[in-house]
Scaffold this motif. Structure first.
Motif, PDB file in Angstrom:
ATOM      1  N   LEU A   1      33.770  33.883  23.075  1.00 24.92           N
ATOM      2  CA  LEU A   1      32.706  33.522  23.998  1.00 24.92           C
ATOM      3  C   LEU A   1      32.693  34.543  25.128  1.00 24.92           C
ATOM      4  O   LEU A   1      33.715  34.748  25.792  1.00 24.92           O
ATOM      5  CB  LEU A   1      32.966  32.120  24.562  1.00 24.92           C
ATOM      6  N   VAL A   2      31.581  35.204  25.330  1.00 23.19           N
ATOM      7  CA  VAL A   2      31.468  36.175  26.418  1.00 23.19           C
ATOM      8  C   VAL A   2      31.015  35.455  27.684  1.00 23.19           C
ATOM      9  O   VAL A   2      30.007  34.737  27.670  1.00 23.19           O
ATOM     10  CB  VAL A   2      30.471  37.296  26.056  1.00 23.19           C
ATOM     11  N   ILE A   3      31.782  35.627  28.757  1.00 30.38           N
ATOM     12  CA  ILE A   3      31.439  35.026  30.043  1.00 30.38           C
ATOM     13  C   ILE A   3      31.193  36.151  31.040  1.00 30.38           C
ATOM     14  O   ILE A   3      32.084  36.971  31.305  1.00 30.38           O
ATOM     15  CB  ILE A   3      32.549  34.090  30.544  1.00 30.38           C
ATOM     16  N   ALA A   4      29.996  36.217  31.544  1.00 30.74           N
ATOM     17  CA  ALA A   4      29.603  37.251  32.497  1.00 30.74           C
ATOM     18  C   ALA A   4      29.539  36.631  33.886  1.00 30.74           C
ATOM     19  O   ALA A   4      28.623  35.873  34.192  1.00 30.74           O
ATOM     20  CB  ALA A   4      28.252  37.848  32.109  1.00 30.74           C
TER      21      ALA A   4
ATOM     22  N   VAL B   1      35.922  36.543  26.391  1.00 28.77           N
ATOM     23  CA  VAL B   1      35.957  37.846  27.049  1.00 28.77           C
ATOM     24  C   VAL B   1      35.274  37.685  28.399  1.00 28.77           C
ATOM     25  O   VAL B   1      34.112  37.272  28.468  1.00 28.77           O
ATOM     26  CB  VAL B   1      35.255  38.926  26.202  1.00 28.77           C
ATOM     27  N   ILE B   2      36.009  37.993  29.461  1.00 36.84           N
ATOM     28  CA  ILE B   2      35.526  37.781  30.815  1.00 36.84           C
ATOM     29  C   ILE B   2      35.019  39.095  31.394  1.00 36.84           C
ATOM     30  O   ILE B   2      35.771  40.066  31.512  1.00 36.84           O
ATOM     31  CB  ILE B   2      36.632  37.203  31.722  1.00 36.84           C
ATOM     32  N   LEU B   3      33.733  39.128  31.747  1.00 38.23           N
ATOM     33  CA  LEU B   3      33.119  40.279  32.405  1.00 38.23           C
ATOM     34  C   LEU B   3      32.912  39.948  33.885  1.00 38.23           C
ATOM     35  O   LEU B   3      32.832  38.775  34.261  1.00 38.23           O
ATOM     36  CB  LEU B   3      31.769  40.614  31.772  1.00 38.23           C
ATOM     37  N   ASP B   4      32.796  40.964  34.727  1.00 35.00           N
ATOM     38  CA  ASP B   4      32.568  40.726  36.150  1.00 35.00           C
ATOM     39  C   ASP B   4      31.213  40.070  36.399  1.00 35.00           C
ATOM     40  O   ASP B   4      31.072  39.204  37.257  1.00 35.00           O
ATOM     41  CB  ASP B   4      32.655  42.028  36.939  1.00 35.00           C
ATOM     42  N   ALA B   5      30.179  40.475  35.660  1.00 35.64           N
ATOM     43  CA  ALA B   5      28.837  39.921  35.847  1.00 35.64           C
ATOM     44  C   ALA B   5      28.000  40.257  34.634  1.00 35.64           C
ATOM     45  O   ALA B   5      28.339  41.145  33.846  1.00 35.64           O
ATOM     46  CB  ALA B   5      28.184  40.475  37.112  1.00 35.64           C
TER      47      ALA B   5
END
Length: 305
Positions: A39-42, A80-84
C-alpha cells in the motif's frame, strides 16, 4: 456479523510478523513474491481505484520507507511511505486521507483490510511526526521495517498510541421515554453536527476518571457511574478511542466556550425526529461514537456527516 458497526475497523487482526522485521533476507524474498501486496501512502493519503483501496505489487511501488505490515489471508503485506503525493499524480489520481477512506473500509470485502490500512496510516503519521531524537536532538533513521527509529547515539524511539475516552452520558430512568443522552458540537464543526463528548486521558488518571473530568470540563455536567463499552483504533493521528457510557449526577449544562460551542440533552424521540429532519447530523456509521448513540437509542438512525 459485527456486534457494532465500529468494529469493522478492527476485525480479523493480521499477524504482524514481529520476528521478521529485522530479517533482511526474509524481507527481500517476501518483497519479490508475486503474491505480496503493498500500500503506497503519500503523506497521510492513500490512493483509491474505482472506490477501492489500491494495493499493488511491490515492484510497481515508488521508492520510499518500506514498512512490513504482516500477513493476512496467507499473503505478505507491506506499505511504502512517501513524504507527500507527487504533484503529477495528485491531479490525475484520487489520493484521500483516512476520513475519506472510511466508506471504502466499511464496505471492504476482505475482513482483514481495515486493520492493515489503519496500521499503515498510524505508522505513516508517526514516521512523519517523529523526525528528531527527544533525548539528543539528532535525526532519526528507521529500523525494524519502519517500526523503530534510532539516532546516531543509538537512542531508540517506538510508536506511541494516545488513549482517548469517548462517552455517551445519559440522564433519567434507563429505558424510559424521558431518558436523555448528552450530545455536543465542537466549535470548529458546522451548525447541526453533533456527537458524543471525548477527550484524552492524562498522566496518572484512570479511564473512568478521564470520562468524568472531560465531561465536567467541557459541559459542566457531573458523572457518577461509568461503564466500559468498547474500543476502536483511530490513527488521527495516533489514538485509541475507548468508549464508555456514564450516568449523570447533575444535568445543568455550562459549555466551556473553548472546545464545545453547544451541548444538549435529547430524548430518543427527539433524536429520531432531529436526525430525520436533518436538524442534527450524527457521526459516520463506522465510528464508535455512532455505535454508542445507536446502542442507547436501540436501532439504526438516519443520516450522518
Amino acid at each position: 456479523m459485527d456486534t457494532h458497526p465500529h468494529e469493522r475497523l478492527a476485525r480479523s487482526a493480521h499477524d504482524r510478523l514481529h520476528a521478521h522485521r529485522d530479517d533482511e533476507d526474509w524481507l527481500d524474498s517476501r518483497w519479490r513474491d508475486p503474491e505480496t501486496r503493498t500500500l503506497v501512502i503519500a503523506g497521510n493519503r492513500v490512493r483509491l481505484d474505482d472506490g477501492r483501496i489500491d494495493w499493488i505489487h511491490p515492484k510497481a511501488a515508488p521508492d520510499g520507507t518500506r514498512l512490513l505490515l504482516g500477513e493476512s489471508d496467507g499473503r505478505t503485506c507491506f506499505a511504502v511511505i512517501l513524504d507527500a503525493a507527487p504533484d503529477h499524480q495528485a491531479a490525475t489520481e484520487e489520493w484521500v486521507p483516512l476520513r475519506g477512506l472510511l466508506p471504502a473500509l466499511a464496505g471492504a470485502t476482505g475482513d482483514g483490510e481495515a486493520p492493515l490500512v489503519l496500521h499503515a496510516l498510524g505508522m505513516a503519521e508517526w514516521l512523519h511526526a517523529t523526525r528528531y531524537c527527544p533525548r539528543c536532538g539528532g535525526p532519526l533513521s528507521p529500523r525494524s521495517s519502519g517500526h523503530q527509529l534510532v539516532c546516531s547515539d543509538g537512542h531508540p524511539q517506538f510508536p506511541r498510541t494516545d488513549p482517548a475516552v469517548i462517552m455517551l452520558i445519559t440522564s433519567g430512568d434507563p429505558g424510559s421515554a424521558e431518558e436523555r443522552c448528552l450530545l455536543g458540537r465542537q466549535r470548529v464543526w458546522p451548525e447541526g453536527r453533533f456527537s458524543t463528548l471525548a477527550g484524552f486521558c492524562e498522566p496518572g488518571e484512570s479511564l473512568e476518571n478521564a470520562v468524568r473530568r472531560e465531561v465536567a470540563e467541557e459541559v459542566g455536567v457531573l458523572v457518577g457511574e461509568v461503564s466500559y463499552f468498547g474500543n476502536q483504533p483511530w490513527p488521527l493521528p495516533a489514538s485509541l478511542m475507548l468508549g464508555f457510557t456514564g450516568r449523570a449526577s447533575s444535568t445543568e449544562i455550562r459549555v466551556d466556550d473553548d472546545e464545545i460551542a453547544e451541548a444538549r440533552w435529547i430524548t430518543r424521540a427527539e433524536l429520531r425526529e432531529a436526525a430525520e429532519s436533518g436538524e442534527i447530523q450524527l457521526p459516520g456509521a463506522v465510528s464508535i461514537s455512532r455505535s454508542l448513540i445507536e446502542s442507547w437509542y436501540g436501532a439504526p438512525l438516519p443520516g450522518s456527516w
